[in-house]
Every structure is written in C-alpha cells, then in structure tokens.
Design a protein around this motif. Sequence first.
Motif, PDB file in Angstrom:
ATOM      1  N   ASP A 249      35.279  39.874  52.304  1.00 31.86           N
ATOM      2  CA  ASP A 249      34.795  39.895  50.923  1.00 31.86           C
ATOM      3  C   ASP A 249      35.896  40.222  49.918  1.00 31.86           C
ATOM      4  O   ASP A 249      35.676  40.119  48.705  1.00 31.86           O
ATOM      5  CB  ASP A 249      33.665  40.911  50.757  1.00 31.86           C
ATOM      6  CG  ASP A 249      32.344  40.394  51.291  1.00 31.86           C
ATOM      7  OD1 ASP A 249      32.264  39.180  51.602  1.00 31.86           O
ATOM      8  OD2 ASP A 249      31.391  41.190  51.397  1.00 31.86           O
ATOM      9  N   ASN A 276      39.328  39.513  42.661  1.00 29.66           N
ATOM     10  CA  ASN A 276      38.111  39.271  43.435  1.00 29.66           C
ATOM     11  C   ASN A 276      37.018  40.276  43.055  1.00 29.66           C
ATOM     12  O   ASN A 276      37.100  41.454  43.409  1.00 29.66           O
ATOM     13  CB  ASN A 276      38.425  39.368  44.932  1.00 29.66           C
ATOM     14  CG  ASN A 276      37.221  39.006  45.791  1.00 29.66           C
ATOM     15  OD1 ASN A 276      36.078  39.225  45.416  1.00 29.66           O
ATOM     16  ND2 ASN A 276      37.492  38.452  46.957  1.00 29.66           N
ATOM     17  N   ARG A 277      35.977  39.809  42.351  1.00 29.23           N
ATOM     18  CA  ARG A 277      34.909  40.710  41.922  1.00 29.23           C
ATOM     19  C   ARG A 277      33.880  40.980  43.005  1.00 29.23           C
ATOM     20  O   ARG A 277      33.153  41.978  42.926  1.00 29.23           O
ATOM     21  CB  ARG A 277      34.226  40.128  40.682  1.00 29.23           C
ATOM     22  CG  ARG A 277      35.101  40.152  39.435  1.00 29.23           C
ATOM     23  CD  ARG A 277      34.379  39.555  38.260  1.00 29.23           C
ATOM     24  NE  ARG A 277      35.241  39.473  37.088  1.00 29.23           N
ATOM     25  CZ  ARG A 277      34.986  38.714  36.035  1.00 29.23           C
ATOM     26  NH1 ARG A 277      33.886  37.963  36.009  1.00 29.23           N
ATOM     27  NH2 ARG A 277      35.812  38.684  35.003  1.00 29.23           N
ATOM     28  N   ARG A 278      33.773  40.114  44.000  1.00 32.02           N
ATOM     29  CA  ARG A 278      32.859  40.416  45.103  1.00 32.02           C
ATOM     30  C   ARG A 278      33.289  41.704  45.784  1.00 32.02           C
ATOM     31  O   ARG A 278      32.476  42.528  46.202  1.00 32.02           O
ATOM     32  CB  ARG A 278      32.839  39.269  46.115  1.00 32.02           C
ATOM     33  CG  ARG A 278      31.891  39.515  47.304  1.00 32.02           C
ATOM     34  CD  ARG A 278      32.090  38.470  48.391  1.00 32.02           C
ATOM     35  NE  ARG A 278      31.629  37.158  47.979  1.00 32.02           N
ATOM     36  CZ  ARG A 278      30.383  36.700  48.160  1.00 32.02           C
ATOM     37  NH1 ARG A 278      29.481  37.465  48.752  1.00 32.02           N
ATOM     38  NH2 ARG A 278      30.055  35.495  47.764  1.00 32.02           N
ATOM     39  N   THR A 283      30.146  42.339  37.975  1.00 30.76           N
ATOM     40  CA  THR A 283      29.480  41.083  37.633  1.00 30.76           C
ATOM     41  C   THR A 283      29.447  40.813  36.130  1.00 30.76           C
ATOM     42  O   THR A 283      28.406  40.445  35.580  1.00 30.76           O
ATOM     43  CB  THR A 283      28.045  41.068  38.179  1.00 30.76           C
ATOM     44  OG1 THR A 283      27.354  42.229  37.671  1.00 30.76           O
ATOM     45  CG2 THR A 283      28.016  41.069  39.687  1.00 30.76           C
ATOM     46  N   GLY A 287      28.929  36.444  36.198  1.00 33.89           N
ATOM     47  CA  GLY A 287      28.347  37.109  37.361  1.00 33.89           C
ATOM     48  C   GLY A 287      28.831  36.514  38.671  1.00 33.89           C
ATOM     49  O   GLY A 287      30.001  36.190  38.835  1.00 33.89           O
ATOM     50  N   THR A 288      27.905  36.313  39.608  1.00 38.56           N
ATOM     51  CA  THR A 288      28.281  35.801  40.936  1.00 38.56           C
ATOM     52  C   THR A 288      28.637  34.318  40.892  1.00 38.56           C
ATOM     53  O   THR A 288      29.121  33.776  41.890  1.00 38.56           O
ATOM     54  CB  THR A 288      27.145  36.033  41.943  1.00 38.56           C
ATOM     55  OG1 THR A 288      25.959  35.375  41.474  1.00 38.56           O
ATOM     56  CG2 THR A 288      26.862  37.516  42.126  1.00 38.56           C
ATOM     57  N   TRP A 293      34.235  35.749  41.761  1.00 34.68           N
ATOM     58  CA  TRP A 293      33.403  36.207  42.880  1.00 34.68           C
ATOM     59  C   TRP A 293      33.880  35.598  44.194  1.00 34.68           C
ATOM     60  O   TRP A 293      33.656  36.143  45.274  1.00 34.68           O
ATOM     61  CB  TRP A 293      31.937  35.851  42.614  1.00 34.68           C
ATOM     62  CG  TRP A 293      30.961  36.551  43.501  1.00 34.68           C
ATOM     63  CD1 TRP A 293      30.324  36.039  44.602  1.00 34.68           C
ATOM     64  CD2 TRP A 293      30.487  37.899  43.383  1.00 34.68           C
ATOM     65  NE1 TRP A 293      29.498  36.966  45.170  1.00 34.68           N
ATOM     66  CE2 TRP A 293      29.572  38.128  44.435  1.00 34.68           C
ATOM     67  CE3 TRP A 293      30.754  38.926  42.470  1.00 34.68           C
ATOM     68  CZ2 TRP A 293      28.924  39.347  44.605  1.00 34.68           C
ATOM     69  CZ3 TRP A 293      30.103  40.142  42.656  1.00 34.68           C
ATOM     70  CH2 TRP A 293      29.201  40.334  43.703  1.00 34.68           C
ATOM     71  N   LYS A 294      34.557  34.449  44.106  1.00 29.74           N
ATOM     72  CA  LYS A 294      35.059  33.757  45.294  1.00 29.74           C
ATOM     73  C   LYS A 294      36.538  34.054  45.549  1.00 29.74           C
ATOM     74  O   LYS A 294      37.128  33.495  46.472  1.00 29.74           O
ATOM     75  CB  LYS A 294      34.872  32.245  45.142  1.00 29.74           C
ATOM     76  CG  LYS A 294      33.434  31.818  44.901  1.00 29.74           C
ATOM     77  CD  LYS A 294      33.352  30.326  44.622  1.00 29.74           C
ATOM     78  CE  LYS A 294      31.928  29.902  44.290  1.00 29.74           C
ATOM     79  NZ  LYS A 294      31.868  28.452  43.955  1.00 29.74           N
TER      80      LYS A 294
END
Length: 367
Positions: A249, A276-278, A283, A287-288, A293-294
């Motif tokens: 992640d 990387n926000r995940r 968010t 957001g996602t 996020w990726k």
Amino acid sequence: MISATSMAAHAVTRPKTTRNLLIVAAVIVLVVPAALVAVPVTLVLAMGADGFGGGGGVCSGSAPSVQAGKTVDGYGPDQLKIAATIITVGQQMSVPPHGLTLALMVAIGESGLRNLDHGDAVDNTTIGVFQQGAGYGTRAKRMDPATAAAAFYTRMLHVPDWQTAAPTLVAHAVQINADPNHYAPFWAPAERVLATLTGASAESCQVPADARAAAAVLVGAIQAKKLNFLEPRYQQQVVNIADGTATPDCTIDAHVLQLIVVAVRSFQQVGVSDLNRRCTGMTPGAGTASAHWKGKAVDFYALNRQSLTGADDLSVQLIHALDPYAPHGSSVGQSDCRARAHVSLGALSNFTSGFPDTCNHQHLQVP
C-alpha cells in the motif's frame, strides 16, 4: 510556535483547506530564512546539479560544434555536421543526452551518418539519414536531416520506458527493423560523437533504472537537504522503498520517483507535499479516485525555496524539465491556474493532458 512538521503530522483527517494552510506554513518556514541567498532559476537550470540539468543544463552539454578536419571514430566533418543537426533538433525538443545518443546510434546504424537517397538490398524504398519509409512523409521531408530527426525523436519519446530499456530495443521499436539487436554495436560510437560535439555524457545523465534505485538517489538528496517533504510520512515512503521495506500500500510508481530525481538534479532545492495517499490514509481533493491513491502522482510545492502556483515560471520550467522523462500520456494539474494567468505551457511531448487543481503546488501524474 508550532513547526510546519508538527502541523503536518495532524493533517491526516483534516479537509483540503487545512492541508493548503500547511503548505503555506511550510513555504514560509522554507522560504524566508533563505530568501536572500536563493540562486536565480535561470542560473540553476544552466548549472544543473549532480551533473544532471534540465534541458540545456550541464548534463545536456553545449550546442554541438564541428571543428574543421575533425573526425570521430572515422566519421568526418560532413557526417559530423549531420550528427550536429540531429543533436540540435533533440536539444530544441528538450530530449536528454540518453535520447540524443539513441538517435545518433540509429543514424549511424542506418546510414553511417550519411543522407542517403536510397535504401538497401532489404528495402530500397527507405531514404535519408534515418532510412525512413513513406509513412514518415514526403521524400523532401525524409531527406531533410532536421525534419527526419524530429520525426524520429517524436516516435522515440512514445516508446514505453525508452529511458531505461535497452537502447537497441527502443530503436527497434521505432525503426521496425528485422534484427532488434542490429543497433547495439553503434551505441559506443554514438556516445563518443555526442561527447566530442557537446561534452555531454549519456551515462551521467541517465535516470535510475527502477523504483528502488531512484529512491536511493532521493535519500541522498534528503540527506543533502536538497529535498524536503511537507508530510514526514511521505519522506518515510521514499526511505522504505530505498531499503526494500515498503509495504504494497506504500509503494510509489517508478516513473514518479524518476521524475523527482530529475527535479532534484535540475533545481537547487525541491519541496514535495504529496505522494502515496493510500499509505497515509489521506483523502483530500479527489479522494481515492486521485492518482495519489495509486502512488502515481507527486505534488511539488516549492522549488529553489520559492512556492509554486502551477502558473509561475518555476512550475512551467519544472514541467518542461520533466516532460522528456515522463511516460507518454502523463498529466499535469493546475490548468485553471494557468488559464487565469494567461500562461501557456507550449509544446510538450509526454504530458498530454491537464486538469484543474488548487494553485499552491504543481501536480504531476503518470498513467
């Protein structure tokens, strides 16, 4: 007084407006103490850093010069003049030395740096220094070394991972020749021609081959205080990738890390506000659905100790410095910021689309 680092540690669950304030605070902390010693942008780009400048920097070498009577690996003045034309076109397109060497390798392998008006026994329909077929345009265009070079570079820049793939395979992808290994013997003489005419070196300017190698370069930049992060956990992501301990992640696309390497080597100081926000659970904004996020995006909030807006000169210079290294189909944010400021990015090869974003950083993402 709360430091910018302490403020950033509490940003995980706060809305985007709060995060924007963190960027402002970080820029104030970063910029004010060094405002009187910041190096002018044009000088930094001219100098480069660690031997790796943006287009026109030390890494790219000087404009090509052919001395009377000079030969390189048996190629005489007439052939070197054609090589100089190929180099000049590439420099005008902001192609880095690795790409210039690739073009010279193909020109040597196809024609021996001669502007031939015929093909060979295998295909006698191809002509010019790059032996281009009818799909490249009229006979006049294919017989003009500058036009032929521009056509080659345009196609080369669209080959996936052309910066790190084996040069002969990249050439094969463009030329569609019978033997994919045909060009391999011509890489070394192409390097010598480039070095002789410009002083540039393909090796010293090559981007790291993978994510871990790129992260290792960035760790060195962190230690040298050339690279700083608004969010400490983003810095930790880079450190973990470098030492091989990153979780699934928390990985970052290799192309993103390579682009940060180019930025660090092109500017005196680089500030990054998002990766990387995940990994961090943040968010804001999209957001996602965000490329962050990726692990496929990076936000730069400062360069050379100056804040970015997406429409300022530094943001535009950053985009152009990174464009040759970005995979084709990459995107840039802050299109609305530039529109309001009547700023145009001009011609780009690999950043092919833009989108609106807040005007306190420069967002870049890869496919």
